[in-house]
Design an enzyme around this catalytic site. Structure first.
Site, mmCIF file in Angstrom:
data_model
loop_
_atom_site.group_PDB
_atom_site.id
_atom_site.type_symbol
_atom_site.label_atom_id
_atom_site.label_comp_id
_atom_site.label_asym_id
_atom_site.label_seq_id
_atom_site.Cartn_x
_atom_site.Cartn_y
_atom_site.Cartn_z
ATOM 1 N N SER A 188 0.600 -0.772 -0.055
ATOM 2 C CA SER A 188 0.215 -0.062 -0.223
ATOM 3 C C SER A 188 1.011 1.238 -0.027
ATOM 4 O O SER A 188 2.493 0.842 0.663
ATOM 5 C CB SER A 188 -0.909 -0.036 1.406
ATOM 6 O OG SER A 188 -1.594 1.048 1.375
ATOM 7 N N TYR A 203 -2.943 -0.241 10.320
ATOM 8 C CA TYR A 203 -2.496 -0.153 8.516
ATOM 9 C C TYR A 203 -1.292 0.216 8.152
ATOM 10 O O TYR A 203 -0.716 -1.644 6.419
ATOM 11 C CB TYR A 203 -4.074 -0.007 7.851
ATOM 12 C CG TYR A 203 -4.114 -0.613 6.676
ATOM 13 C CD1 TYR A 203 -4.201 -1.657 6.402
ATOM 14 C CD2 TYR A 203 -3.625 0.744 5.589
ATOM 15 C CE1 TYR A 203 -4.162 -2.076 4.889
ATOM 16 C CE2 TYR A 203 -3.885 -0.084 4.364
ATOM 17 C CZ TYR A 203 -4.233 -0.735 3.902
ATOM 18 O OH TYR A 203 -4.102 -1.434 2.378
ATOM 19 N N LYS A 207 1.303 -2.767 6.391
ATOM 20 C CA LYS A 207 1.916 -2.550 4.785
ATOM 21 C C LYS A 207 3.232 -2.361 5.147
ATOM 22 O O LYS A 207 4.063 -3.169 3.748
ATOM 23 C CB LYS A 207 1.327 -1.632 3.952
ATOM 24 C CG LYS A 207 -0.893 -1.933 3.781
ATOM 25 C CD LYS A 207 -0.761 -3.762 3.098
ATOM 26 C CE LYS A 207 -1.684 -4.274 2.618
ATOM 27 N NZ LYS A 207 -2.020 -5.133 2.617
#
Length: 298
Positions: A188, A203, A207
């Site tokens: 990401s 998050y 990633k």
């Protein structure tokens, strides 16, 4: 400085490297055994997945389904979705358009046994597996101080541990079969810097771990002819991001972010994955490809 005589120049057979003569009297030092990813002399340099069998985790919907559709459009022999959810209407429509080429295997990617069993099933059905996209994941966007331990554990279990299990299971099978396989992670843009439109520190951390894994596994597995890369999407329109462009200030933000002021269709990511899975990327490993049209949003 005195001029160099042509008699002083040795032919290549008499030159030395690291103190070892390359002449007839001494054998050259042997390099370690590496399985080269270089295609053979009859290779068709068209970027294509012809005759390739590809597994994609989390491909029953969202980004994974978009990747699968583009792989099929680029002549993949077979694409398997490894997903814990049952296929929906979108999946069925694509399967109907690609009879006998698009398949579903129920799989819990957080379980090493489940992912190994799924890969064994693919090989039993197709006789081989050439590529795996470790795509399954989840996101949760909220202020950092609101995350509890259970939420953090859930994110890391699916986004990091499961991705690792998928990669290692695929690598073991590639080595067993002698296949020059390709592994592609879905990372990401939040692995590089914060997503100001929808922040999530945990998050982004998961990633970033995936992107670091990409580089290290690529280094470790190059000798087996296994390439490991990742793709870092930006804003993509899926069930998990439906709210992003619905915010009242979305258009105002886009005026300042620059780039393409819209969310991507999942299929717009597919070309990056197809390239990395194909033999056209035979000398590409350990890299991350950002696919993020809204450049300034990160």
């Amino acid at each position: 400085m005195s001029p160099i005589s042509t008699s002083d120049i040795k032919p290549p057979s008499q030159l030395s490297f690291n103190g070892i003569s390359n002449g007839n009297a001494v054998q050259p030092q042997q390099d370690p055994e590496y399985l080269s990813t270089q295609p053979g002399p009859d290779h068709d340099w068209k970027v294509s997945l012809k005759n390739k069998v590809v597994a994609i985790t989390g491909a029953n919907r969202g980004i994974g389904l978009g990747i699968a559709e583009v792989c099929l459009a680029n002549d993949a022999l077979a694409v398997y979705s490894l997903d814990i959810f049952e296929p929906g209407d979108e999946f069925q429509a694509i399967r109907n358009e690609n009879p006998k080429r698009f398949h579903y295997i129920h799989c819990d990617v957080t379980s090493e046994e489940s992912i190994t069993s799924a890969i064994d099933t693919i090989v039993a059905n197709q006789g081989r597996i050439d590529g795996l996209v470790a795509n399954a994941g989840m996101t949760k966007h909220q202020p950092a101080l609101q995350f509890d331990h259970a939420q953090l554990e859930q994110l890391f279990k699916l986004n990091v541990f499961a991705a690792y299990f998928c990669a290692t299971a695929a690598a073991k099978k590639f080595i067993e079969l002698g296949v020059r396989g390709s592994i592609v992670f879905t990372a990401s843009m939040t692995s590089y810097r914060p997503n100001r439109a929808a922040p999530s520190a945990p998050y982004g951390a998961t990633k970033a771990a995936v992107r670091n894994m990409t580089h290290t596994l690529a280094m470790e597995w190059a000798k087996h002819g296994i390439r490991v890369n990742s793709v870092s999407p930006g804003f993509v329109k899926t069930a998990m991001t439906y709210f992003v462009d619905q915010a009242p200030d979305w258009k105002l933000k886009m005026q300042y972010y620059g780039g393409m002021p819209r969310l991507a269709d999942p299929k717009e990511l597919g070309g990056a994955y197809v390239y990395l899975l194909s033999d056209g990327a035979s000398y590409t490993t350990g890299v991350d490809l950002p696919v993020a049209g809204v450049v300034g949003a990160w």
